[in-house]
Design a protein around this motif. Structure first.
Motif, PDB file in Angstrom:
ATOM      1  N   PHE A  78      93.025 131.798  44.481  1.00 49.21           N
ATOM      2  CA  PHE A  78      92.903 132.031  45.888  1.00 49.21           C
ATOM      3  C   PHE A  78      93.706 133.567  46.159  1.00 49.21           C
ATOM      4  N   ASN A  79      93.038 134.257  46.847  1.00 49.44           N
ATOM      5  CA  ASN A  79      93.736 135.353  47.763  1.00 49.44           C
ATOM      6  C   ASN A  79      94.522 134.787  49.013  1.00 49.44           C
ATOM      7  N   ILE A  80      95.368 135.536  49.528  1.00 49.68           N
ATOM      8  CA  ILE A  80      96.239 134.926  50.586  1.00 49.68           C
ATOM      9  C   ILE A  80      96.342 135.873  51.907  1.00 49.68           C
ATOM     10  N   VAL A  81      95.896 135.350  52.969  1.00 48.44           N
ATOM     11  CA  VAL A  81      96.121 136.016  54.062  1.00 48.44           C
ATOM     12  C   VAL A  81      97.085 135.091  55.353  1.00 48.44           C
ATOM     13  N   ALA A  82      98.132 135.777  55.681  1.00 48.08           N
ATOM     14  CA  ALA A  82      99.111 134.988  56.226  1.00 48.08           C
ATOM     15  C   ALA A  82      99.519 135.503  57.624  1.00 48.08           C
ATOM     16  N   ALA A  83      99.498 134.951  58.721  1.00 50.04           N
ATOM     17  CA  ALA A  83     100.230 135.336  60.127  1.00 50.04           C
ATOM     18  C   ALA A  83     101.382 134.744  60.020  1.00 50.04           C
ATOM     19  N   LEU A 127     106.471 135.572  43.923  1.00 50.74           N
ATOM     20  CA  LEU A 127     104.909 135.290  44.496  1.00 50.74           C
ATOM     21  C   LEU A 127     104.298 136.888  44.148  1.00 50.74           C
ATOM     22  N   ARG A 128     104.879 138.067  44.212  1.00 53.29           N
ATOM     23  CA  ARG A 128     104.419 139.348  43.655  1.00 53.29           C
ATOM     24  C   ARG A 128     103.884 139.176  42.149  1.00 53.29           C
ATOM     25  N   ARG A 129     104.905 138.532  41.514  1.00 56.31           N
ATOM     26  CA  ARG A 129     104.607 138.556  40.025  1.00 56.31           C
ATOM     27  C   ARG A 129     103.332 137.741  39.862  1.00 56.31           C
ATOM     28  N   THR A 157      95.218 138.895  45.848  1.00 53.25           N
ATOM     29  CA  THR A 157      95.733 139.751  46.915  1.00 53.25           C
ATOM     30  C   THR A 157      96.586 139.050  48.156  1.00 53.25           C
ATOM     31  N   PHE A 158      97.597 139.420  48.619  1.00 55.93           N
ATOM     32  CA  PHE A 158      97.893 138.849  49.615  1.00 55.93           C
ATOM     33  C   PHE A 158      98.329 139.678  50.801  1.00 55.93           C
ATOM     34  N   LEU A 159      97.801 139.620  51.862  1.00 54.20           N
ATOM     35  CA  LEU A 159      97.789 140.336  53.268  1.00 54.20           C
ATOM     36  C   LEU A 159      98.405 139.770  54.188  1.00 54.20           C
ATOM     37  N   TYR A 160      99.374 140.507  55.247  1.00 49.77           N
ATOM     38  CA  TYR A 160      99.916 139.935  56.256  1.00 49.77           C
ATOM     39  C   TYR A 160     100.333 140.757  57.244  1.00 49.77           C
TER      40      TYR A 160
END
Ligand SMILES: NC(=O)c1ccc[n+]([C@@H]2O[C@H](COP(=O)([O-])OP(=O)(O)OC[C@H]3O[C@@H](n4cnc5c(N)ncnc54)[C@H](OP(=O)(O)O)[C@@H]3O)[C@@H](O)[C@H]2O)c1
Length: 366
Positions: A112-117, A132-134, A142-145
């Protein structure tokens, strides 16, 4: 070119989550025609129930959820996407939960990629932040927020782009809270007591259910910490000097009922702060990161009315970014810093950015 199907697993169907679904349903044809993307929600959840739907949610999703949602664990979600061979996975965290963030790493490890509010994952201890970044790096996810700071306003990405282009950011300062923006913008321009404006802010839904959460300064501090870490400053929450707006008699140690009846106690100290300012100055509650002195502060300041901060109106956020090349005149990002429509649109923008990345990978590996 074939259509790319993107599977969004949505955690949280409150204000932001439900608006996101409706925005996607509204624009589905547009995304198909203009971007060749088929955005689906095969699973949506609230805190206890999940709705699994092979075709993804449609207009009647609320009724379907009410009728057919079932209790779930995160493992059920991972198993389901594997059984159904779902690819191009994006988990969207539209909750304020501390629990769900424990699932980020297992989700990343399962594709999974992650998008967080939700801001929680970016404001915990640096060990978790780095772990988390490792994992993102190891599993190429990818993780975008973007909505963590300033809701739909382009703050996080702007700061990231400046930093990774080699630009030296020297200071970030701003009004990061819609509720406190509203309160001090009105308090500075009207002769209305502070307590009355605070009650209006509560009634208008600008504050958290208990407005002491806003007045504590902690939420502003979290946003400042997120931005500081974005430019690789290794701060912890405890490094932030927070000048709370709460009074001892009105802090979290007292019951909500006591707080509710004693709000007029705020009037005298805030009135003193107001009338002892220099001429043509107004009060603003800001977060400030000074990169040079390595100070992170959340505080009430008095600024000239003529400045960008001094002219702030409504419940707007305003973020000033000072850099070496821009010198004394900062880059300013201003606009609505809360609201379900703008926040959901910001989440959707993050989803589309990940979609573009997936597209590029598909092209390369075809
Ligand atoms: N609203 C805004 O203007 C705004 C702006 C910027 C950022 N944000 C952020 O966006 C997030 C969502 O805000 P919101 O206003 O949409 O909140 P909300 O209306 O309270 O909705 C929260 C949703 O999350 C669900 N939830 C809670 N814990 C969960 C868990 N462990 N697993 C799955 N779902 C869970 C809740 O389910 P239940 O109903 O079962 O509890 C509910 O559906 C928050 O982190 C907030 O800080 C909001």
């Amino acid at each position: 070119m074939s259509t790319l199907r993107i599977n969004v697993i949505l955690f949280g169907i409150g204000n932001v989550g439900s608006t996101l679904i409706n925005q996607v349903i509204e624009s589905q044809k547009f995304f198909l025609e203009k971007r060749n993307i088929d955005l689906r929600f095969p699973i949506i959840t609230n805190s206890t129930l999940a709705f699994f739907e092979k075709e993804g949610v449609k207009n009647q999703w609320e009724a379907n959820f009410a009728q057919s949602a079932i209790p779930f664990r995160i493992e059920d979600i991972i198993d389901y996407v594997q059984e159904q061979n779902l690819e191009n996975l994006i988990a969207v965290d539209a909750t304020a939960s501390s629990e769900i963030i424990k699932s980020y790493i297992p989700l990343i490890q399962n594709g999974f990629n992650i998008v967080a509010a939700n801001k929680k994952a970016n404001t915990l201890h640096l060990d978790f932040y780095n772990e988390l970044r490792r994992n993102l790096k190891n599993f190429d996810k990818t993780f975008l927020y973007e909505t963590n700071v300033g809701a739909g306003l382009p703050v996080v990405q702007t700061i990231k782009d400046l930093h990774f282009s080699g630009e030296k950011i020297t200071k970030i300062r701003g009004v990061f809270s819609g509720s406190l923006s509203y309160i001090f913008n009105r308090f500075s321009s009207e002769q209305t007591p502070f307590s009355k404006i605070l009650i209006d802010a509560e009634k208008n839904g600008y504050t958290e259910p208990d407005s002491r959460e806003d007045l504590s300064g902690n939420d502003v501090a979290r946003k400042l910490l997120i931005l500081a870490r974005e430019i690789e400053q290794k701060f912890e929450f405890s490094d932030i000097k927070i000048a709370t707006l709460l009074l001892l008699e009105l802090n979290e140690k007292h019951s909500k009922a006591q707080y509710a009846i004693n709000k007029t106690l705020f009037d005298k100290p805030f009135n003193i702060a107001k009338i002892t300012q220099a001429e043509n100055h107004v009060l603003r509650y800001v977060g400030e990161l000074d990169v040079i002195t390595q100070k992170l502060e959340v505080k009430l300041v008095s600024v000239p009315k003529s400045t960008a901060l001094g002219q702030l109106k409504g419940a707007d956020n305003l973020i000033e970014i000072y850099t070496k090349s821009y010198g004394e005149i900062p880059i300013v990002v201003q606009g609505a810093g809360a609201g379900k429509e703008v926040t959901a649109r910001g989440v959707l923008t993050d989803i589309l950015k990940i979609t573009d990345k997936i597209k590029i990978k598909e092209t390369v590996f075809q």
